[in-house]
Design a protein around this motif. Structure first.
Motif, PDB file in Angstrom:
ATOM      1  N   GLU A   1      -7.151   4.266  14.530  1.00 36.99           N
ATOM      2  CA  GLU A   1      -7.651   2.971  14.061  1.00 36.99           C
ATOM      3  C   GLU A   1      -6.606   1.873  14.283  1.00 36.99           C
ATOM      4  OE1 GLU A   1     -10.774   2.161  12.566  1.00 36.99           O
ATOM      5  OE2 GLU A   1     -11.230   4.082  13.532  1.00 36.99           O
ATOM      6  N   ILE A   2      -5.340   2.218  14.085  1.00 30.27           N
ATOM      7  CA  ILE A   2      -4.273   1.231  14.322  1.00 30.27           C
ATOM      8  C   ILE A   2      -4.195   0.892  15.802  1.00 30.27           C
ATOM      9  CG2 ILE A   2      -1.776   0.861  14.235  1.00 30.27           C
ATOM     10  CD1 ILE A   2      -1.705   2.579  11.718  1.00 30.27           C
ATOM     11  N   ALA A   3      -4.288   1.912  16.660  1.00 26.36           N
ATOM     12  CA  ALA A   3      -4.228   1.677  18.104  1.00 26.36           C
ATOM     13  C   ALA A   3      -5.400   0.828  18.584  1.00 26.36           C
ATOM     14  CB  ALA A   3      -4.206   3.014  18.844  1.00 26.36           C
ATOM     15  N   ALA A   4      -6.549   0.990  17.936  1.00 23.68           N
ATOM     16  CA  ALA A   4      -7.730   0.209  18.309  1.00 23.68           C
ATOM     17  C   ALA A   4      -7.721  -1.185  17.704  1.00 23.68           C
ATOM     18  CB  ALA A   4      -8.999   0.950  17.894  1.00 23.68           C
ATOM     19  N   GLY A   5      -6.749  -1.470  16.854  1.00 24.91           N
ATOM     20  CA  GLY A   5      -6.648  -2.791  16.250  1.00 24.91           C
ATOM     21  C   GLY A   5      -7.527  -2.997  15.035  1.00 24.91           C
ATOM     22  N   ARG A   6      -8.143  -1.923  14.531  1.00 18.23           N
ATOM     23  CA  ARG A   6      -9.008  -2.047  13.360  1.00 18.23           C
ATOM     24  C   ARG A   6      -8.243  -1.901  12.049  1.00 18.23           C
ATOM     25  NH1 ARG A   6     -12.590   0.554  17.082  1.00 18.23           N
ATOM     26  NH2 ARG A   6     -11.812   2.620  16.497  1.00 18.23           N
ATOM     27  N   LEU A   7      -6.995  -1.440  12.130  1.00 21.74           N
ATOM     28  CA  LEU A   7      -6.114  -1.385  10.970  1.00 21.74           C
ATOM     29  C   LEU A   7      -4.788  -2.041  11.340  1.00 21.74           C
ATOM     30  CD1 LEU A   7      -6.554   2.228   9.478  1.00 21.74           C
ATOM     31  CD2 LEU A   7      -7.264   0.070   8.446  1.00 21.74           C
ATOM     32  N   GLN A   8      -4.156  -2.665  10.350  1.00 26.10           N
ATOM     33  CA  GLN A   8      -2.887  -3.329  10.601  1.00 26.10           C
ATOM     34  C   GLN A   8      -1.766  -2.308  10.788  1.00 26.10           C
ATOM     35  OE1 GLN A   8      -2.081  -6.095   7.454  1.00 26.10           O
ATOM     36  NE2 GLN A   8      -3.979  -7.239   7.759  1.00 26.10           N
ATOM     37  N   ALA A   9      -0.749  -2.701  11.544  1.00 25.38           N
ATOM     38  CA  ALA A   9       0.389  -1.811  11.799  1.00 25.38           C
ATOM     39  C   ALA A   9       1.144  -1.466  10.520  1.00 25.38           C
ATOM     40  CB  ALA A   9       1.333  -2.457  12.814  1.00 25.38           C
ATOM     41  N   SER A  10       1.050  -2.336   9.505  1.00 20.66           N
ATOM     42  CA  SER A  10       1.745  -2.066   8.243  1.00 20.66           C
ATOM     43  C   SER A  10       1.216  -0.818   7.551  1.00 20.66           C
ATOM     44  CB  SER A  10       1.611  -3.269   7.305  1.00 20.66           C
ATOM     45  OG  SER A  10       0.243  -3.548   7.027  1.00 20.66           O
ATOM     46  N   VAL A  11      -0.030  -0.427   7.872  1.00 21.35           N
ATOM     47  CA  VAL A  11      -0.601   0.781   7.277  1.00 21.35           C
ATOM     48  C   VAL A  11       0.200   2.004   7.715  1.00 21.35           C
ATOM     49  CG1 VAL A  11      -2.656   2.259   7.208  1.00 21.35           C
ATOM     50  CG2 VAL A  11      -2.898  -0.221   7.116  1.00 21.35           C
TER      51      VAL A  11
ATOM     52  N   VAL B   1      -3.454   0.654  -0.731  1.00 18.61           N
ATOM     53  CA  VAL B   1      -4.629   1.485  -0.483  1.00 18.61           C
ATOM     54  C   VAL B   1      -5.862   0.621  -0.270  1.00 18.61           C
ATOM     55  CG1 VAL B   1      -6.153   3.223  -1.489  1.00 18.61           C
ATOM     56  CG2 VAL B   1      -3.675   3.439  -1.760  1.00 18.61           C
ATOM     57  N   ARG B   2      -6.018  -0.421  -1.082  1.00 18.20           N
ATOM     58  CA  ARG B   2      -7.171  -1.320  -0.927  1.00 18.20           C
ATOM     59  C   ARG B   2      -7.119  -2.035   0.419  1.00 18.20           C
ATOM     60  NH1 ARG B   2      -6.258  -2.499  -6.513  1.00 18.20           N
ATOM     61  NH2 ARG B   2      -5.031  -4.316  -5.899  1.00 18.20           N
ATOM     62  N   GLU B   3      -5.931  -2.412   0.837  1.00 17.22           N
ATOM     63  CA  GLU B   3      -5.781  -3.112   2.111  1.00 17.22           C
ATOM     64  C   GLU B   3      -6.156  -2.223   3.288  1.00 17.22           C
ATOM     65  OE1 GLU B   3      -2.144  -5.017   4.788  1.00 17.22           O
ATOM     66  OE2 GLU B   3      -1.883  -4.736   2.633  1.00 17.22           O
ATOM     67  N   GLY B   4      -5.889  -0.925   3.181  1.00 14.05           N
ATOM     68  CA  GLY B   4      -6.157  -0.009   4.283  1.00 14.05           C
ATOM     69  C   GLY B   4      -7.590   0.448   4.383  1.00 14.05           C
ATOM     70  N   GLY B   5      -8.387   0.255   3.343  1.00 12.71           N
ATOM     71  CA  GLY B   5      -9.781   0.644   3.388  1.00 12.71           C
ATOM     72  C   GLY B   5     -10.008   2.097   3.007  1.00 12.71           C
TER      73      GLY B   5
ATOM     74  N   VAL C   1       6.031   6.615   4.657  1.00 13.01           N
ATOM     75  CA  VAL C   1       6.825   6.841   3.447  1.00 13.01           C
ATOM     76  C   VAL C   1       6.121   7.783   2.477  1.00 13.01           C
ATOM     77  CG1 VAL C   1       7.879   4.573   3.634  1.00 13.01           C
ATOM     78  CG2 VAL C   1       5.851   4.838   2.220  1.00 13.01           C
ATOM     79  N   GLY C   2       4.903   8.201   2.827  1.00 10.33           N
ATOM     80  CA  GLY C   2       4.136   9.034   1.905  1.00 10.33           C
ATOM     81  C   GLY C   2       4.827  10.332   1.559  1.00 10.33           C
ATOM     82  N   SER C   3       5.412  11.005   2.566  1.00  9.02           N
ATOM     83  CA  SER C   3       6.060  12.286   2.291  1.00  9.02           C
ATOM     84  C   SER C   3       7.277  12.119   1.389  1.00  9.02           C
ATOM     85  CB  SER C   3       6.477  12.963   3.604  1.00  9.02           C
ATOM     86  OG  SER C   3       7.386  12.150   4.325  1.00  9.02           O
ATOM     87  N   HIS C   4       8.037  11.037   1.585  1.00  9.80           N
ATOM     88  CA  HIS C   4       9.221  10.810   0.747  1.00  9.80           C
ATOM     89  C   HIS C   4       8.817  10.459  -0.683  1.00  9.80           C
ATOM     90  CE1 HIS C   4      10.466  10.008   4.941  1.00  9.80           C
ATOM     91  NE2 HIS C   4      11.567  10.619   4.581  1.00  9.80           N
TER      92      HIS C   4
END
Length: 253
Positions: free
Chosen positions: A160-170, A215-219, A176-179
């Motif tokens: 989704e990020i590569a297709a431009g449907r999600l922002q790179a910040s996602v 989470v809300r920003e990412g959909g 950082v999820g694993s940490h």
């Protein structure tokens, strides 16, 4: 169990050094910080022993604080520029050398005693090994099943990020999820093993509150990733803590 005298000395000396640094005394009031380290170090060490090693420990703590204060003074940059060293004044280079020497002195004196105590704890107290093993398993060992659960979603998020449907910040949120999970499971394990599940629930609630805007920003896709990752992480911490409690001779919950 850990020797009380060793615990008094190690925790007390750590407080003698860290309190002035944390309160900014080494920078704003250096002599106050050094004096605190000296006096509190004396209160910690001297009532227990007046041996040469005790006086050397007190000297090491005082020097460590003094060189820390010296390093924090507003010295200018060094006119000599070494490519392999940060640009600092000669006084700061001397302070760094003093910090290293003082730290070495403390470790040199305390290493033998501490190592003997650690050997005694590891060999005679099964609870120590069980608890440490549980921490390692909960924090790091459970990362594999969690990764297996969320990796398919991570792949979809990358698409989704590569297709431009999600922002790179996602992507940063995912990285950082694993940490965050390591910290989460360590705190959860600690509370659950000690028999405080209510505090563990507060940790999960605080994490959800802090991460909710991202989470809300990412959909929905990012929400699914967060939900599955959190549930598996909490379940892993709960399972390992229950087994650890059984190993310690306690009830599983």
């Amino acid at each position: 169990m850990l020797d009380v005298e060793l615990g008094r000395t190690s925790i007390g000396l750590l407080a003698a050094v860290s309190v002035p640094a944390a309160l900014g005394w080494l920078k704003k009031g250096p002599w106050r910080g050094v004096l605190f380290a000296l006096l509190y170090g004396a209160v910690v060490i001297l009532p227990e022993s007046r041996s040469a090693d005790a006086w050397l420990l007190l000297l090491g703590v005082t020097l460590l604080s003094a060189f820390g204060a010296l390093f924090n003074r507003p010295w200018g940059s060094s006119p000599v520029n070494f490519d392999w060293l940060p640009a600092m004044s000669p006084v700061r280079y001397a302070a760094v050398a003093g910090l290293v020497a003082s730290t070495f002195l403390l470790f040199y004196i305390g290493w033998g005693v501490g190592l003997e105590q650690l050997k005694e704890v590891v060999s005679s107290d099964d609870r120590f090994v069980i608890t440490v093993s549980g921490i390692l398993l909960a924090v790091f060992g459970c990362q594999l099943p969690i990764s297996l659960a969320v990796n398919p979603l991570i792949g979809k998020i990358d698409d989704e990020i590569a297709a431009g449907r999600l922002q790179a910040s996602v992507r940063k949120f995912v990285e950082v999820g694993s940490h965050v999970g390591w910290i989460e499971r360590f705190i959860l394990f600690s509370f659950l093993v000690s028999g405080s599940p209510e505090a563990a629930a507060l940790v999960v609630a605080a994490k959800s509150f802090a991460r909710a805007p991202e989470v809300r920003e990412g959909g929905r896709l990012v929400g699914d990733y967060y939900l599955i990752g959190t549930l598996v992480s909490v379940a892993a911490a709960l399972g390992v803590s229950s087994v650890t409690r059984l190993g310690l001779g306690l009830s599983p919950f």
